[in-house]
Design a protein around this motif. Structure first.
Motif, PDB file in Angstrom:
ATOM      1  N   ASP A 217      97.701 138.736 100.029  1.00 24.76           N
ATOM      2  CA  ASP A 217      97.656 140.197  99.994  1.00 24.76           C
ATOM      3  C   ASP A 217      96.706 140.764 101.049  1.00 24.76           C
ATOM      4  OD1 ASP A 217      99.527 140.761  98.042  1.00 24.76           O
ATOM      5  OD2 ASP A 217      98.093 140.738  96.393  1.00 24.76           O
ATOM      6  N   SER A 218      95.512 140.187 101.145  1.00 20.36           N
ATOM      7  CA  SER A 218      94.502 140.749 102.053  1.00 20.36           C
ATOM      8  C   SER A 218      94.892 140.585 103.520  1.00 20.36           C
ATOM      9  CB  SER A 218      93.129 140.117 101.799  1.00 20.36           C
ATOM     10  OG  SER A 218      93.131 138.763 102.179  1.00 20.36           O
ATOM     11  N   MET A 219      95.654 139.509 103.836  1.00 22.66           N
ATOM     12  CA  MET A 219      96.066 139.277 105.221  1.00 22.66           C
ATOM     13  C   MET A 219      97.506 139.708 105.494  1.00 22.66           C
ATOM     14  SD  MET A 219      94.448 135.550 105.939  1.00 22.66           S
ATOM     15  CE  MET A 219      93.386 134.897 104.680  1.00 22.66           C
ATOM     16  N   ALA A 220      98.180 140.180 104.442  1.00 24.37           N
ATOM     17  CA  ALA A 220      99.595 140.584 104.540  1.00 24.37           C
ATOM     18  C   ALA A 220     100.454 139.470 105.130  1.00 24.37           C
ATOM     19  CB  ALA A 220      99.744 141.865 105.356  1.00 24.37           C
ATOM     20  N   LEU A 221     100.163 138.234 104.726  1.00 18.93           N
ATOM     21  CA  LEU A 221     100.948 137.081 105.201  1.00 18.93           C
ATOM     22  C   LEU A 221     102.007 136.724 104.157  1.00 18.93           C
ATOM     23  CD1 LEU A 221      98.298 134.758 106.898  1.00 18.93           C
ATOM     24  CD2 LEU A 221     100.143 136.013 107.991  1.00 18.93           C
ATOM     25  N   TYR A 222     102.937 137.644 103.963  1.00 18.34           N
ATOM     26  CA  TYR A 222     103.952 137.463 102.927  1.00 18.34           C
ATOM     27  C   TYR A 222     105.085 136.549 103.395  1.00 18.34           C
ATOM     28  CZ  TYR A 222     101.563 141.367 100.763  1.00 18.34           C
ATOM     29  OH  TYR A 222     100.601 142.168 100.206  1.00 18.34           O
ATOM     30  N   PRO A 223     105.596 135.705 102.488  1.00 23.33           N
ATOM     31  CA  PRO A 223     106.763 134.881 102.845  1.00 23.33           C
ATOM     32  C   PRO A 223     108.026 135.733 102.879  1.00 23.33           C
ATOM     33  CG  PRO A 223     106.143 134.497 100.549  1.00 23.33           C
ATOM     34  CD  PRO A 223     105.100 135.412 101.123  1.00 23.33           C
ATOM     35  N   VAL A 224     109.024 135.308 103.662  1.00 21.45           N
ATOM     36  CA  VAL A 224     110.270 136.084 103.784  1.00 21.45           C
ATOM     37  C   VAL A 224     110.963 136.264 102.433  1.00 21.45           C
ATOM     38  CG1 VAL A 224     110.713 135.514 106.202  1.00 21.45           C
ATOM     39  CG2 VAL A 224     111.595 134.001 104.411  1.00 21.45           C
ATOM     40  N   THR A 225     110.660 135.386 101.486  1.00 27.52           N
ATOM     41  CA  THR A 225     111.286 135.457 100.161  1.00 27.52           C
ATOM     42  C   THR A 225     110.837 136.681  99.363  1.00 27.52           C
ATOM     43  OG1 THR A 225     109.627 133.792  99.557  1.00 27.52           O
ATOM     44  CG2 THR A 225     111.886 133.027  99.837  1.00 27.52           C
ATOM     45  N   THR A 226     109.823 137.430  99.846  1.00 32.39           N
ATOM     46  CA  THR A 226     109.408 138.660  99.146  1.00 32.39           C
ATOM     47  C   THR A 226     110.299 139.847  99.499  1.00 32.39           C
ATOM     48  OG1 THR A 226     107.840 139.202 100.921  1.00 32.39           O
ATOM     49  CG2 THR A 226     106.946 138.053  99.000  1.00 32.39           C
ATOM     50  N   LEU A 227     111.046 139.764 100.587  1.00 31.45           N
ATOM     51  CA  LEU A 227     111.786 140.929 101.084  1.00 31.45           C
ATOM     52  C   LEU A 227     112.942 141.341 100.173  1.00 31.45           C
ATOM     53  CD1 LEU A 227     111.837 140.045 104.894  1.00 31.45           C
ATOM     54  CD2 LEU A 227     110.414 141.766 103.749  1.00 31.45           C
ATOM     55  N   THR A 228     113.013 142.644  99.870  1.00 33.13           N
ATOM     56  CA  THR A 228     114.094 143.150  99.008  1.00 33.13           C
ATOM     57  C   THR A 228     115.346 143.490  99.809  1.00 33.13           C
ATOM     58  OG1 THR A 228     113.340 145.449  99.225  1.00 33.13           O
ATOM     59  CG2 THR A 228     112.401 144.168  97.411  1.00 33.13           C
ATOM     60  N   THR A 229     115.205 143.567 101.143  1.00 29.24           N
ATOM     61  CA  THR A 229     116.340 143.953 101.998  1.00 29.24           C
ATOM     62  C   THR A 229     117.182 142.751 102.438  1.00 29.24           C
ATOM     63  OG1 THR A 229     114.685 144.017 103.760  1.00 29.24           O
ATOM     64  CG2 THR A 229     115.449 146.128 102.917  1.00 29.24           C
ATOM     65  N   LEU A 230     116.802 141.558 102.008  1.00 27.55           N
ATOM     66  CA  LEU A 230     117.564 140.350 102.342  1.00 27.55           C
ATOM     67  C   LEU A 230     118.119 139.715 101.075  1.00 27.55           C
ATOM     68  CD1 LEU A 230     115.170 138.607 104.917  1.00 27.55           C
ATOM     69  CD2 LEU A 230     117.355 139.718 105.442  1.00 27.55           C
ATOM     70  N   THR A 231     119.275 139.073 101.180  1.00 22.70           N
ATOM     71  CA  THR A 231     119.826 138.340 100.038  1.00 22.70           C
ATOM     72  C   THR A 231     119.127 136.986  99.936  1.00 22.70           C
ATOM     73  OG1 THR A 231     121.535 137.208 101.326  1.00 22.70           O
ATOM     74  CG2 THR A 231     122.085 139.391 100.436  1.00 22.70           C
ATOM     75  N   ARG A 232     119.269 136.355  98.794  1.00 25.27           N
ATOM     76  CA  ARG A 232     118.678 135.022  98.584  1.00 25.27           C
ATOM     77  C   ARG A 232     119.197 134.033  99.637  1.00 25.27           C
ATOM     78  NH1 ARG A 232     116.323 132.711  93.967  1.00 25.27           N
ATOM     79  NH2 ARG A 232     116.421 130.447  93.904  1.00 25.27           N
TER      80      ARG A 232
END
Length: 284
Positions: A217-232
């Motif tokens: 959270d603090s570094m905003a290093l989110y994995p692509v699996t968090t994205l709501t605009t992409l399908t699984r």
């Protein structure tokens, strides 16, 4: 007075459902008071004894996504880490990226000689002439946890490598410490043993306020699996192309085209990434 409901957690433990705990996790994701209240009111009538925490999460996520997609992305982080599987390599890439952000020079999947045998190290990190050997234990669901046997094994491997490394006159660095990182949790015995032998542990919420969640959270290093605009399916296609972090997609429009995304959808994905990575940070 709220009715007491007992729910089943992902690791099969039964615990008393806490509205305060749910509110805290939603607030941590950046949800406003009004949205949190809407989610509580939406979930409350559907709660029942024996309900799974995953079912509650899905209901909360669905409502949150309607109100604020960026908060929903952040709220999904724990599940998003599980979705990095089935192999542990994307998780290793994520751990290496976190360390790189903290000023370490990192390498993933390194073969090192020990005094007795050869070992494969998941992540090797160097900073200020000190080197750290990091083992990553990835679990694809909440039932997986690391008991005392895991740090016992990791520490014995580290000591074998350390003996070889620090007696080699050609080495200009010092192999200082072993680390063990997992996306789930450690048993109390595992934590106590690690403290005793000087092995650094990192899990979803350990050390307190400085675990994986807090660091991501603090570094905003989110994995692509968090994205709501992409399908699984699209997320896994990107992972197969070695795109693990959302920030890596900022300069990867061609990669998104290659997996079949239209210009319009690429624009939506990039918009979500920019908002997610610049979202106002909240304490975990």
């Amino acid at each position: 007075m709220e009715k007491q409901i007992y729910i089943k957690k992902g690791n099969d433990e039964i615990e008393l459902f806490s509205f305060e705990k749910l509110k805290k996790s939603l607030k941590s994701a950046g949800a406003s008071k009004d949205v949190i209240e809407t989610i509580i009111l939406g979930i409350q009538p559907n709660l029942y004894d024996g309900m799974s925490s995953n079912e509650i999460y899905k209901k909360a996520f669905a409502i949150l996504k309607k109100h604020n997609k960026i908060c929903a992305s952040r709220y999904s982080l724990k599940r998003a880490l599980f979705d990095l599987g089935p192999t542990g390599f994307p998780f290793e890439r994520l751990v290496a990226a976190l360390l790189k952000e903290k000023g370490y020079i990192t390498k993933v999947s390194v073969i090192l000689d020990g005094a007795c045998v050869t070992h494969e190290i998941d992540v090797l990190a160097e900073k200020d002439v000190n080197v750290y050997a990091i083992e990553c234990k990835f679990h694809s669901d909440a039932k997986g946890s690391s008991n005392v046997k895991v740090p016992l094994y990791i520490n014995s491997r580290f000591l074998d490598i350390q003996q070889q490394w620090n007696t080699n006159s050609n080495k200009k660095t010092h192999l200082k410490q072993g680390w063990l990182v997992t996306n789930t949790r450690f048993s109390e015995d595992a934590i106590n043993y690690a403290k005793c032998v000087g092995l650094t542990l990192l899990s979803w919420n350990y050390p307190k306020n400085n675990g994986l969640k807090a660091n991501i959270d603090s570094m905003a290093l989110y994995p692509v699996t968090t994205l709501t605009t992409l399908t699984r399916k699209e997320k896994h296609q990107l992972i197969e192309k070695d795109v693990v972090l959302v920030k890596e997609l900022l300069n990867a429009s061609n990669t998104m085209k290659n997996i079949g995304l239209s210009e319009k959808r690429i624009h939506h994905v990039l918009d979500e990434i920019k908002k997610l990575c610049n979202v106002t940070q909240h304490n975990a």
